[in-house]
Design an enzyme around this catalytic site. Structure first.
Site, PDB file in Angstrom:
ATOM      1  N   ARG A  70     -16.081   1.234  -0.227  1.00 54.11           N
ATOM      2  CA  ARG A  70     -15.889  -0.181   0.078  1.00 54.11           C
ATOM      3  C   ARG A  70     -16.002  -0.381   1.581  1.00 54.11           C
ATOM      4  NH1 ARG A  70     -10.290  -2.787  -1.669  1.00 54.11           N
ATOM      5  NH2 ARG A  70      -9.523  -1.638   0.139  1.00 54.11           N
ATOM      6  N   CYS A  72     -10.652  -1.541 -10.381  1.00 54.17           N
ATOM      7  CA  CYS A  72     -10.099  -0.490  -9.521  1.00 54.17           C
ATOM      8  C   CYS A  72      -8.708  -0.841  -8.988  1.00 54.17           C
ATOM      9  CB  CYS A  72     -11.052  -0.195  -8.364  1.00 54.17           C
ATOM     10  SG  CYS A  72     -11.407  -1.630  -7.339  1.00 54.17           S
ATOM     11  N   HIS A  99       0.809  -1.214   0.000  1.00 51.84           N
ATOM     12  CA  HIS A  99       0.000   0.000   0.000  1.00 51.84           C
ATOM     13  C   HIS A  99       0.848   1.274   0.000  1.00 51.84           C
ATOM     14  CE1 HIS A  99      -3.305  -2.803   0.618  1.00 51.84           C
ATOM     15  NE2 HIS A  99      -3.967  -1.897  -0.059  1.00 51.84           N
ATOM     16  N   ARG A 131     -11.322   3.554  -0.202  1.00 46.85           N
ATOM     17  CA  ARG A 131     -10.880   2.554   0.780  1.00 46.85           C
ATOM     18  C   ARG A 131     -11.168   3.106   2.169  1.00 46.85           C
ATOM     19  NH1 ARG A 131      -6.520   2.035  -3.187  1.00 46.85           N
ATOM     20  NH2 ARG A 131      -6.111  -0.153  -3.677  1.00 46.85           N
ATOM     21  N   ARG A 157       1.528 -10.346  -2.639  1.00 45.97           N
ATOM     22  CA  ARG A 157       1.766  -9.060  -3.309  1.00 45.97           C
ATOM     23  C   ARG A 157       2.776  -8.176  -2.593  1.00 45.97           C
ATOM     24  NH1 ARG A 157      -4.098  -6.118  -2.526  1.00 45.97           N
ATOM     25  NH2 ARG A 157      -3.052  -4.121  -2.455  1.00 45.97           N
ATOM     26  N   GLU A 168     -12.065 -10.286  -6.727  1.00 47.56           N
ATOM     27  CA  GLU A 168     -10.620 -10.360  -6.458  1.00 47.56           C
ATOM     28  C   GLU A 168     -10.201 -11.728  -5.946  1.00 47.56           C
ATOM     29  OE1 GLU A 168      -9.638  -7.275  -3.629  1.00 47.56           O
ATOM     30  OE2 GLU A 168     -11.446  -7.608  -2.473  1.00 47.56           O
ATOM     31  N   ASN A 213      -5.315  -6.128  -7.974  1.00 53.65           N
ATOM     32  CA  ASN A 213      -4.142  -6.325  -7.109  1.00 53.65           C
ATOM     33  C   ASN A 213      -4.247  -7.668  -6.393  1.00 53.65           C
ATOM     34  OD1 ASN A 213      -3.799  -3.676  -7.812  1.00 53.65           O
ATOM     35  ND2 ASN A 213      -4.422  -2.849  -5.846  1.00 53.65           N
ATOM     36  N   ASP A 214      -5.405  -7.911  -5.814  1.00 52.38           N
ATOM     37  CA  ASP A 214      -5.566  -9.184  -5.110  1.00 52.38           C
ATOM     38  C   ASP A 214      -5.825 -10.328  -6.075  1.00 52.38           C
ATOM     39  OD1 ASP A 214      -5.116  -8.874  -2.338  1.00 52.38           O
ATOM     40  OD2 ASP A 214      -6.856  -7.557  -2.270  1.00 52.38           O
TER      41      ASP A 214
HETATM   42  C1  PEP Z   1      -7.357  -4.694  -5.299  1.00 55.67           C
HETATM   43  O1  PEP Z   1      -7.189  -5.715  -4.632  1.00 55.67           O
HETATM   44  O2  PEP Z   1      -7.105  -4.613  -6.519  1.00 55.67           O
HETATM   45  C2  PEP Z   1      -7.872  -3.471  -4.661  1.00 55.67           C
HETATM   46  C3  PEP Z   1      -8.239  -2.453  -5.387  1.00 55.67           C
HETATM   47  O3  PEP Z   1      -7.938  -3.397  -3.315  1.00 55.67           O
HETATM   48  P1  PEP Z   1      -6.699  -3.330  -2.288  1.00 55.67           P
HETATM   49  O4  PEP Z   1      -5.486  -2.934  -3.064  1.00 55.67           O
HETATM   50  O5  PEP Z   1      -7.074  -2.316  -1.253  1.00 55.67           O
HETATM   51  O6  PEP Z   1      -6.642  -4.702  -1.740  1.00 55.67           O
HETATM   52 MG    MG Z   2      -8.097  -6.005  -2.727  1.00 52.94          MG
END
Ligand code: PEP
Ligand code: MG
Length: 784
Positions: A504, A704, A361, A468, A667, A633, A656-657
């Site tokens: 979210r 996203c 993050h 978020r 990740r 995800e 991302n997930d």
């Molecule tokens: C994702 O997982 O792509 C996402 C947007 O959420 P986060 O990065 O907060 O897990």
């Molecule tokens: Mg995520």
């Protein structure tokens, strides 16, 4: 054997100078393995050879002089094969190379193992013996284990050494590599922030002001002593007297007559307080650890604990004295999102983190602030880089320490081009995001990772695609109340009164933890995370949903999104709770308004109870049930799209997930960062399937995750048929520029070709080439 191994590695890493460390290590290994010779060779990739760095057994005069080409001799063979070589009679081996200067004619047996760090051969560790025999399997296992353990210490020491040479000579650029965490370039001074006191990371330095250093140490001792008093009185009821006695031992150690005295003596010899502490503590630790008796070895950890506590207090004072320059690059062991947020308005130009990866993050936040970041530079010693000049290239992950004039000029030029590009893309910020042949895709904003995103609303986004909510939950001591949350969400919804704002629900767990709600798990990303937590704690979920609904009154632009959905039951349960919150709130509102109306009319009696209730119902009827969507995800959802589509209003892919779960790659883990890739053909095919299925089941689809903010990613998503993409504010105008400069047909051709490729590497090289052809190369590398 394990104790011996630990001791050798510990002694190696405790030596401040690489040469001393290597000499000590070969001596220790030769002794432990009862052999006649032990040598270590380090790889020099410029010269393409292994240089003999230390030996106990070969001619001393050859150390630092003798080198063996990468494809020469037995040492070269070990490096080439990347596996141990165990030979009874080395001189008879076809690859044996005679080097008279090392004087090894008497040696016959040879066992060599490669020292490999992150797939790179750093050197060769070899033992030799006069007697002609195969070394035993145990010997081989010992040497292999030792080499593996030395690898990271050596990677560390290698840089440590190079840097200290550089400091002495004050010339020569040092180039290091990390993971490209956030694009961009920064040229500035490094400021090291050491939130976690770590004796091993303290670099040995002298200070001209011993008085000041002594004072700093004495104050730290005093503070530590007080902390022990407080701790022992707090614990006196909970633990027995024997356990409490440890605090007395600590306090005695602190007395001037023992450990404290030794540190003070080192300070008066010119060492800085932290360096003096490190020297004394590590000396004590190695002495205790060398004793085979387990009681004494345990005492080593007490000494380490005491040393760390003292270091915290020494560094605390140093930090209080730390003055930030006007502009700087932040370097820390583990840069967190909150650390970035803390420094973002204080002249922060770029970020270097020794841990983490490009989807941590902190990296996501850096990208949203337009700050270049390099993550996972895991072969650095923090302290030595403090106040050094550096260039970071967030496109390639390259870090240059002490750059020379030529390099500085080159990067200053690239930086000016970067600025020009940033200004240029702003020309399209307020224009629609539409291809040259008229295909539109909505670009929305991701927000919530840091406060104060309001200015991003001016960058041309059509609402918020992902807010978020967990960050406002983080910097606190307890869960925020319904009222606090309502105020916060209202402010967010007001930033885009005419557009949808997707909030979210709480997605903690994984790498996002709350200080007041600790979760300790072996495998947090596969554990209690996101919707799993909030469904187990309806009281947390209900309060959050009620706050969102309240905040939405009159604005009606809220959409609620559920994270980490893996099956339909979770949606059904969440929907049930959302309905509960909605109807309860409606009833409460009706009641509250009725009471208000009645008390206002009490004086003149112009309203009956029934009339008041009717009016109140009319007001509360305006409370709108928002659209509910889910994040896609967790890979299981790809195979349940029809059932999911029946239950929700929209989908949003969390790439991302999805990438981490589809590829089974953490990740955040820099060790496997090369495997984490949203452009992996499996991920792209999954996204394509998601887009097709969403269209089939008539459910709006957005994305996203970070993929949307990459030019090639946005082109592919457009071609796949995504309706919306959302990203950080910095990238909104950039992606608009990219989309406005291609046609939908071009995008489709690119997607068609990409989906035929079978490796992520092929995908990247094809897409990079296409971006260059389209004149969009300036978005993926420095300069354009
Ligand atoms: C994702 O997982 O792509 C996402 C947007 O959420 P986060 O990065 O907060 O897990
Ligand atoms: Mg995520």
């Amino acid at each position: 054997m394990l104790t011996t191994l630990r001791r050798i590695v510990l002694e190696f890493s405790q030596e401040a100078e690489l040469q001393n460390a290597l000499e000590r290590m070969v001596y220790n290994v030769k002794k432990a393995m009862k052999t006649d010779c032990c040598s270590i060779y380090l790889a020099d990739y410029h010269q393409q050879h292994f240089l003999l760095m230390a030996s106990d057994g070969l001619a001393k005069t050859s150390v630092g002089e003798t080198s063996i080409g990468f494809s020469e001799g037995l040492v070269g063979l070990v490096g080439q094969r990347e596996e141990p070589l165990n030979i009874a009679d080395a001189q008879q081996h076809q690859d044996y190379m005679h080097a008279p200067e090392v004087e090894e004619d008497d040696f016959n047996a040879f066992l060599g193992t490669p020292i490999i760090h992150q797939r790179k051969v750093l050197g060769i560790l070899a033992i030799q013996q006069k007697e002609s025999r195969h070394y035993t399997e145990n010997d081989e296992a010992f040497l292999v284990t030792l080499s593996a353990q030395l690898a990271s210490a050596l990677a560390n020491a290698e840089v440590k050494n190079l840097l200290s040479h550089q400091q002495q000579k004050n010339q020569g650029v040092k180039q290091l590599h990390g993971i490209a965490g956030a694009p961009g370039i920064a040229l500035s001074e490094i400021i090291v922030c050491q939130p976690q006191a770590d004796l091993a990371a303290v670099s040995l330095k002298k200070s001209p002001d011993s008085q000041k250093q002594l004072l700093r140490f004495e104050q730290a001792v005093e503070k530590t002593r007080i902390e022990f008093d407080v701790l022992s009185s707090q614990l006196s009821e909970a633990i027995d007297d024997d356990s409490l006695a440890i605090f007395d031992v600590y306090k005695q150690l602190l007395e001037q007559a023992s450990l404290g005295h030794e540190v003070a003596a080192k300070i008066s010899k010119g060492w800085r307080a932290d360096s003096a502490l490190k020297l004394v503590i590590e000396h004590y630790i190695s002495q205790f650890e060398a004793i085979e008796d387990s009681y004494f070895r345990e005492r080593a950890s007490d000494i380490r604990d005491l040393g760390t506590r003292l270091l915290v207090n020494i560094q605390q004072q140093a930090k209080e004295e730390l003055e930030l320059p006007k502009e700087f690059i932040l370097l820390a062991q583990d840069v967190s999102a909150s650390l970035v947020a803390q420094y973002q308005h204080q002249g922060l130009l770029g970020i270097i983190s020794l841990t983490g990866s490009n989807n941590s993050h902190a990296a996501i936040l850096a990208r949203s602030l337009g700050l270049p970041a390099i993550m996972g530079v895991n072969a650095l010693v923090l302290g030595q880089l403090h106040q050094q000049q550096a260039i970071i290239d967030g496109y390639s992950g390259e870090l240059f320490i002490n750059p020379d004039e030529g390099l500085i000029r080159e990067y200053q030029y690239l930086l000016s081009q970067e600025k020009a590009l940033t200004d240029k893309v702003m020309e399209v910020a307020q224009l629609p995001c539409i291809t040259q042949d008229g295909r539109a895709i909505e670009v929305l904003l991701n927000a919530g990772l840091s406060a104060g995103f309001e200015h991003s609303a001016k960058l041309g986004a059509l609402g918020i695609g992902l807010y978020r909510t967990e960050i406002p939950f983080m910097n606190r001591n307890c869960f925020p109340s319904e009222q606090e949350q309502t105020q916060l969400y209202r402010k967010v919804l007001q930033v885009f009164p005419k557009h949808g704002v997707t909030m979210r629900t709480l997605d903690v767990g994984g790498d996002k933890s709350l200080p007041y709600f600790p979760i300790n798990e072996e495998n947090p990303f596969l554990g209690w995370r996101g919707i799993r937590i909030t469904l187990d704690h309806p009281e947390i979920f209900l309060v959050q949903v009620r706050a969102m609904l309240r905040a939405n009154q009159g604005l009606n632009n809220l959409e609620i999104m559920l994270p980490m959905i893996s099956g339909v039951e979770e949606i059904d349960e969440a929907n049930r709770l959302i309905n509960q919150a909605f109807f309860e709130l409606k009833a409460e509102l009706t009641k509250d308004i009725t009471t208000e109306l009645m008390s206002a009319s009490n004086e003149d009696g112009h309203l009956t109870l029934q009339q008041a209730q009717k009016k109140a119902q009319a007001v509360s009827a305006k409370l709108v049930r928002p659209k509910i969507g889910i994040m896609l995800e967790v890979p299981s959802v790809i195979f349940q799209m029809e059932a999911l589509a029946k239950r929700v209003d929209f989908f949003s892919v969390g790439s991302n997930d999805l990438t981490q779960y589809l590829l089974a790659v953490d990740r955040n883990n820099s060790q496997v960062a090369n495997l984490y890739d949203a452009f992996h053909p499996a991920v792209l095919n999954a996204l394509n399937s998601i887009a097709k299925q969403s269209a089939q089941y008539l459910t709006p689809i957005s994305l996203c995750g970070e993929l949307a903010s990459q030019p090639a990613g946005a082109i592919l998503l457009l071609a796949m048929g995504f309706d919306k993409i959302s990203m950080n504010g910095h990238n909104v105008p950039r992606i608009k520029w990219v989309i406005r400069h291609i046609s939908f047909e071009q995008a489709q051709n690119i997607l068609d070709k990409t989906l035929t490729l079978t490796t992520a590497k092929e995908v990247h090289s094809y897409l990079n080439e296409q971006l260059e052809v389209l004149g969009l190369g300036g978005f993926i590398r420095a300069g354009y």
